[in-house]
Design an enzyme around this catalytic site. Sequence first.
Site, PDB file in Angstrom:
ATOM      1  N   LYS A   1       0.839  -1.214   0.000  1.00 37.72           N
ATOM      2  CA  LYS A   1       0.000   0.000   0.000  1.00 37.72           C
ATOM      3  C   LYS A   1       0.867   1.254   0.000  1.00 37.72           C
ATOM      4  O   LYS A   1       0.510   2.263  -0.616  1.00 37.72           O
ATOM      5  CB  LYS A   1      -0.935   0.010   1.225  1.00 37.72           C
TER       6      LYS A   1
ATOM      7  N   LYS B   1      -3.317 -10.517  -6.765  1.00 33.19           N
ATOM      8  CA  LYS B   1      -4.614 -10.970  -6.217  1.00 33.19           C
ATOM      9  C   LYS B   1      -5.734 -10.084  -6.767  1.00 33.19           C
ATOM     10  O   LYS B   1      -5.500  -8.917  -7.115  1.00 33.19           O
ATOM     11  CB  LYS B   1      -4.597 -10.937  -4.689  1.00 33.19           C
TER      12      LYS B   1
ATOM     13  N   LYS C   1     -10.305  -4.548  -5.549  1.00 32.00           N
ATOM     14  CA  LYS C   1     -11.592  -3.925  -5.854  1.00 32.00           C
ATOM     15  C   LYS C   1     -11.594  -2.959  -7.042  1.00 32.00           C
ATOM     16  O   LYS C   1     -12.604  -2.324  -7.304  1.00 32.00           O
ATOM     17  CB  LYS C   1     -12.124  -3.226  -4.595  1.00 32.00           C
TER      18      LYS C   1
HETATM   19  P1  TYM Z   1     -10.626  -6.701   2.938  1.00 32.53           P
HETATM   20  O1  TYM Z   1     -11.816  -5.821   3.016  1.00 32.53           O
HETATM   21  O2  TYM Z   1      -9.479  -6.278   2.104  1.00 32.53           O
HETATM   22  O3  TYM Z   1     -11.060  -8.115   2.456  1.00 32.53           O
HETATM   23  C1  TYM Z   1     -12.108  -8.817   3.082  1.00 32.53           C
HETATM   24  C2  TYM Z   1     -11.817 -10.296   3.066  1.00 32.53           C
HETATM   25  O4  TYM Z   1     -11.691 -10.756   1.720  1.00 32.53           O
HETATM   26  C3  TYM Z   1     -10.486 -11.490   1.577  1.00 32.53           C
HETATM   27  N1  TYM Z   1      -9.954 -11.287   0.204  1.00 32.53           N
HETATM   28  C4  TYM Z   1      -9.659 -12.281  -0.635  1.00 32.53           C
HETATM   29  N2  TYM Z   1      -9.739 -13.626  -0.517  1.00 32.53           N
HETATM   30  C5  TYM Z   1      -9.382 -14.372  -1.584  1.00 32.53           C
HETATM   31  N3  TYM Z   1      -8.940 -13.847  -2.764  1.00 32.53           N
HETATM   32  C6  TYM Z   1      -8.825 -12.504  -2.925  1.00 32.53           C
HETATM   33  N4  TYM Z   1      -8.417 -12.005  -4.088  1.00 32.53           N
HETATM   34  C7  TYM Z   1      -9.207 -11.659  -1.836  1.00 32.53           C
HETATM   35  N5  TYM Z   1      -9.228 -10.309  -1.660  1.00 32.53           N
HETATM   36  C8  TYM Z   1      -9.699 -10.099  -0.404  1.00 32.53           C
HETATM   37  C9  TYM Z   1      -9.551 -10.892   2.631  1.00 32.53           C
HETATM   38  O5  TYM Z   1      -8.515 -11.790   2.949  1.00 32.53           O
HETATM   39  C10 TYM Z   1     -10.494 -10.649   3.768  1.00 32.53           C
HETATM   40  O6  TYM Z   1     -10.681 -11.830   4.534  1.00 32.53           O
HETATM   41  N6  TYM Z   1      -7.967  -6.088   7.097  1.00 32.53           N
HETATM   42  C11 TYM Z   1      -9.149  -6.753   6.591  1.00 32.53           C
HETATM   43  C12 TYM Z   1     -10.418  -6.295   7.310  1.00 32.53           C
HETATM   44  C13 TYM Z   1     -10.340  -6.460   8.779  1.00 32.53           C
HETATM   45  C14 TYM Z   1     -10.380  -7.706   9.481  1.00 32.53           C
HETATM   46  C15 TYM Z   1     -10.284  -7.363  10.853  1.00 32.53           C
HETATM   47  C16 TYM Z   1     -10.470  -9.044   9.080  1.00 32.53           C
HETATM   48  C17 TYM Z   1     -10.243  -5.462   9.705  1.00 32.53           C
HETATM   49  N7  TYM Z   1     -10.200  -6.014  10.952  1.00 32.53           N
HETATM   50  C18 TYM Z   1     -10.296  -8.369  11.841  1.00 32.53           C
HETATM   51  C19 TYM Z   1     -10.474 -10.045  10.075  1.00 32.53           C
HETATM   52  C20 TYM Z   1     -10.385  -9.684  11.424  1.00 32.53           C
HETATM   53  C21 TYM Z   1      -9.273  -6.408   5.109  1.00 32.53           C
HETATM   54  O7  TYM Z   1      -8.638  -5.509   4.640  1.00 32.53           O
HETATM   55  O8  TYM Z   1     -10.156  -7.064   4.434  1.00 32.53           O
END
Ligand code: TYM
Length: 324
Positions: A114, A195, A198
């Site tokens: 990032k 990966k 969005k």
């Molecule tokens: P975020 O919003 O980026 O993504 C949400 C969830 O989707 C999964 N993910 C993927 N899995 C498989 N293939 C992909 N291409 C892919 N892109 C995203 C992410 O691994 C995630 O599980 N930091 C976290 C949000 C968060 C969180 C937490 C999660 C904040 N606090 C506490 C668990 C526990 C995040 O950025 O997710």
Amino acid sequence: MEKQTIVSGIRASGSLHVGNYLGALKQFVELQNQGHHCYFFIADLHGLTTPFEPKKLSKDTLDVAATYLAAGIDPKKSVFFLQNHILEHATLAWIFNCLLPLSELERMTQYKDKAKQHKENINAGLLTYPALMAADILMYKPTAVPVGEDQVQHVELARVVARKFNHKFGKTFPEPHTFLRKPLRIMSLSDPAKKMSKTGDEALLLDDEPKEISRKLKKAVTASESGKASAGVENLFLLLEHFGKQEQIAYFRDAQRNNSLKFSELKETLAKEVAGYFAEFRAQKKALLEQPEYLAEILGEGARKARTVAQSTLQEIKHRIGLL
Ligand code: TYM
């Protein structure tokens, strides 16, 4: 079956894609329906670490709320809330900031990525992101945290935080597992070395209409580099394994072995299956977005439940570390 306590979240940043769904949301719904104690939230505070616009942030938050519910999260079974509604998360994150060495934070892959992507906005929140995430997790003393592969490093850091805290101040937190199953990584359609994320045409969004799914898949990269199995094709197979039927997978795998695989046919089949899989989801989500008051009510109710637990955990922690 022993009941687990499950915690996970999704950032409030635009429409979710099939990576978010398969890596996270689908598992959330399954775990909820198996009767585990589940806490699911929208990480709106984490959404502030990358460039955002206030109006869009509010809209995106409601969008993600509707997505959770349309995908099957039931607020009667799961505690479902907004991260910013539970003030205790930010307090605990501060306590963890004071426990985590800077070097641990600087070596996080997501921070490095990032910081490269948003050179003009390398804010401190981007660096201390995992401390807030550790607070989100440990607050509810979970036994498991379902996430996609890209978030595994952060969950591991939460375990480090738990261990450090327990060692210094006495046993307070269990060390949560990343998850019970193998974490998943869905790749970008336009650049299968990255990966799915969005932005752009590389992501199949859960909201995409059938035509759009078809258009994006048609453009998906399938070329292989120097005779190696193509990562793009494997990614399409991975999607087919999740959204398609057994006989379709067998048919295309056979064709691949016989060197008669037609990418256009694979893409068409996949487009049809993905469109069908999310048809009901799309209709439900549209209906939910027309009822913002209902969404606010659900989030308010979830926050009340989460707050009770968070207040009690924070009280215990304050006592342990000597905060009056
Ligand atoms: P975020 O919003 O980026 O993504 C949400 C969830 O989707 C999964 N993910 C993927 N899995 C498989 N293939 C992909 N291409 C892919 N892109 C995203 C992410 O691994 C995630 O599980 N930091 C976290 C949000 C968060 C969180 C937490 C999660 C904040 N606090 C506490 C668990 C526990 C995040 O950025 O997710």
